[in-house]
Design an enzyme around this catalytic site. Sequence first.
Site, PDB file in Angstrom:
ATOM      1  N   ASP A  21      24.230 -11.018 -56.714  1.00  0.00           N
ATOM      2  CA  ASP A  21      25.598 -11.404 -57.083  1.00  0.00           C
ATOM      3  C   ASP A  21      25.660 -12.891 -57.417  1.00  0.00           C
ATOM      4  O   ASP A  21      24.893 -13.689 -56.879  1.00  0.00           O
ATOM      5  CB  ASP A  21      26.543 -11.068 -55.903  1.00  0.00           C
ATOM      6  CG  ASP A  21      28.001 -11.073 -56.323  1.00  0.00           C
ATOM      7  OD1 ASP A  21      28.278 -11.093 -57.545  1.00  0.00           O
ATOM      8  OD2 ASP A  21      28.873 -11.063 -55.434  1.00  0.00           O
ATOM      9  N   ASN A  69      31.085  -1.519 -62.450  1.00  0.00           N
ATOM     10  CA  ASN A  69      30.769  -2.494 -63.511  1.00  0.00           C
ATOM     11  C   ASN A  69      31.101  -1.959 -64.911  1.00  0.00           C
ATOM     12  O   ASN A  69      31.225  -2.737 -65.856  1.00  0.00           O
ATOM     13  CB  ASN A  69      29.297  -2.909 -63.474  1.00  0.00           C
ATOM     14  CG  ASN A  69      28.943  -3.840 -62.333  1.00  0.00           C
ATOM     15  OD1 ASN A  69      27.805  -3.914 -61.897  1.00  0.00           O
ATOM     16  ND2 ASN A  69      29.935  -4.581 -61.831  1.00  0.00           N
TER      17      ASN A  69
HETATM   18  C1  FPP Z   1      26.360  -9.658 -60.407  1.00  0.00           C
HETATM   19  O1  FPP Z   1      26.808 -10.930 -60.778  1.00  0.00           O
HETATM   20  C2  FPP Z   1      25.262  -9.199 -61.226  1.00  0.00           C
HETATM   21  C3  FPP Z   1      25.269  -8.085 -62.016  1.00  0.00           C
HETATM   22  C4  FPP Z   1      26.437  -7.197 -62.140  1.00  0.00           C
HETATM   23  C5  FPP Z   1      24.126  -7.723 -62.843  1.00  0.00           C
HETATM   24  C6  FPP Z   1      22.765  -7.964 -62.263  1.00  0.00           C
HETATM   25  C7  FPP Z   1      21.821  -7.937 -63.358  1.00  0.00           C
HETATM   26  C8  FPP Z   1      20.766  -8.773 -63.501  1.00  0.00           C
HETATM   27  C9  FPP Z   1      20.366  -9.795 -62.553  1.00  0.00           C
HETATM   28  C10 FPP Z   1      20.027  -8.622 -64.750  1.00  0.00           C
HETATM   29  C11 FPP Z   1      18.608  -8.309 -64.641  1.00  0.00           C
HETATM   30  C12 FPP Z   1      18.260  -7.120 -63.868  1.00  0.00           C
HETATM   31  C13 FPP Z   1      17.404  -6.204 -64.296  1.00  0.00           C
HETATM   32  C14 FPP Z   1      16.857  -5.258 -63.300  1.00  0.00           C
HETATM   33  C15 FPP Z   1      16.993  -6.085 -65.698  1.00  0.00           C
HETATM   34  P1  FPP Z   1      28.324 -11.072 -61.234  1.00  0.00           P
HETATM   35  O2  FPP Z   1      28.371 -10.889 -62.711  1.00  0.00           O
HETATM   36  O3  FPP Z   1      29.169 -10.134 -60.460  1.00  0.00           O
HETATM   37  O4  FPP Z   1      28.629 -12.557 -60.855  1.00  0.00           O
HETATM   38  P2  FPP Z   1      30.033 -13.168 -60.374  1.00  0.00           P
HETATM   39  O5  FPP Z   1      30.387 -12.471 -59.096  1.00  0.00           O
HETATM   40  O6  FPP Z   1      29.706 -14.616 -60.174  1.00  0.00           O
HETATM   41  O7  FPP Z   1      31.012 -12.937 -61.478  1.00  0.00           O
END
Ligand code: FPP
Length: 245
Positions: A21, A69
Amino acid sequence: MIGKDQIDLANVPNHVAIIMDGNGRWAKQQGELRTFGHTSGVEAVREALTAAGEIGIKHLTLYAFSTENWNRPVEEVNALMDLLVSTIMNEIDSLQENKVKLTAIGNISSLPDQCQNELQKGIEETAENDGVNLNLALSYSSRWEITKAFKEIAKDVELKNLRSDEINESIVSSYLTTGDLPDPELMIRTSGEKRVSNFMLWQIAYSELYFTDVLWPDFRKEDFYKAIIEFQNRERRFGKTSEQK
Ligand code: FPP
């Protein structure tokens, strides 16, 4: 300085699950778009996977895309799907070299075709590898998974493949998408949020929960080791007293 040498290699968890996250906040701090945070998060995936391999962890489950998501702006969803495809394509040789076995849990049929194809290819090509099992949770949520398990159990009872008095905890576990994966002993969440967000609710019943303020794109091997060291310093009682353990 936190290092691998501080880890008791005889007592590492078998299975670590991570809620990655903070990508969006990290990108904002850099004055960039949220998608830049996701792209930058791939390096952190590499770091966690390498660290897991170095200390002998068998299963690493990463929450890469939740059922919820799908409600994000369509551009961000598309960027995440493209990133998944390009990451598997770019990393497949390295996964093979390091004997990583790729698997996935979640509503995989809801992913775009190209994503499903690349994922399937990666899973098949690495199926015989005996290193770390990198398990990606994609279009996954616990309530979706538990509901699906309920339906399948009910169907099997109806078809007389299963008797209702046979249903026990291990039967329920076997109907979950994690199948015969062991439960994670440790769950890590980055970015300072202290929630489990519909992730492996059944499987984390006895997991140690570790929260760090580090935003996912900044997560490095040392951060992973720090979580393992804290895990090793916790007393896991499973409902018993300290004296009984
Ligand atoms: C959460 O951060 C992250 C995600 C929803 C996506 C995770 C994906 C990756 C790290 C990409 C690579 C992974 C693979 C396996 C190819 P957020 O967007 O919720 O962050 P925020 O809470 O700060 O808005």
